[in-house]
Scaffold this active site. Structure first.
Site: not given
Ligand code: ZN
Length: 170
Positions: A44, A128-129, A132, A49
């Site tokens: 991912g 998790h993504e 972000h 990022q």
């Protein structure tokens, strides 16, 4: 190819902005995210990022997806704990508690609205993504004692992050 931003880079801590229109720039950003994710063996990757503060991430749990303006509409109360890592926090792997199941609503690259129920590993990657996009990293979710135990590793990444950041400046 854009560099992966590391812990310490302020872009990773910003709340990312909604994408207003799925235009060519967004499509090429999606392609770039997939390219970098596959090149780095990630499963991912979120736009912040690579230094782009927009609400978009890609993931591949066997099905490659680009999720534009995602919203988590349901999180199960049942949770599980498993080890996670992050391309922005290299060589750190820690146990993180996540919901077993989530529903996530998003626009795909064609502008179609999709709502999916994800479970297990896929649910974990999506959570998790998604974090972000709100400036949250998995190391924020581990016990303080673990964060203390890895403080030296984290401070080394922050030092390295400063170097990459200034190298990117014009
Ligand atoms: Zn990550």
């Amino acid at each position: 190819m854009r560099k992966i931003r590391l812990l310490g880079d302020p872009v990773l801590r910003k709340k990312a902005k909604e994408i207003e229109k799925i235009d060519e720039a967004v499509k090429s950003l999606v392609k770039e995210l997939f390219d970098i994710m596959y090149a780095t063996d990630g499963i991912g990757l979120a736009a912040p990022q690579i230094g782009v503060s927009l609400r978009l991430f890609v993931m591949d749990d066997g099905t490659p997806r680009a999720l534009i303006n995602p919203v988590i509409t349901f999180k199960s109360k049942e949770t599980n704990v498993a080890e996670e890592g992050c391309l922005s926090v290299p060589e750190v792997f820690e146990n993180v508690e996540r919901s077993n199941e989530v529903s996530i609503k998003y626009f795909d690259i064609n502008g179609d609205e999709i709502e999916e129920r994800l479970t297990g590993y896929s649910a974990r990657v999506a959570q998790h993504e998604y974090d972000h996009l709100d400036g949250i990293l998995f190391i924020d979710l581990i016990p303080a004692s673990r964060r203390f135990a890895i403080r030296q590793k984290l401070s080394n990444i922050i030092k390295q992050s400063g170097k990459i950041h200034s190298a990117n400046k014009p």
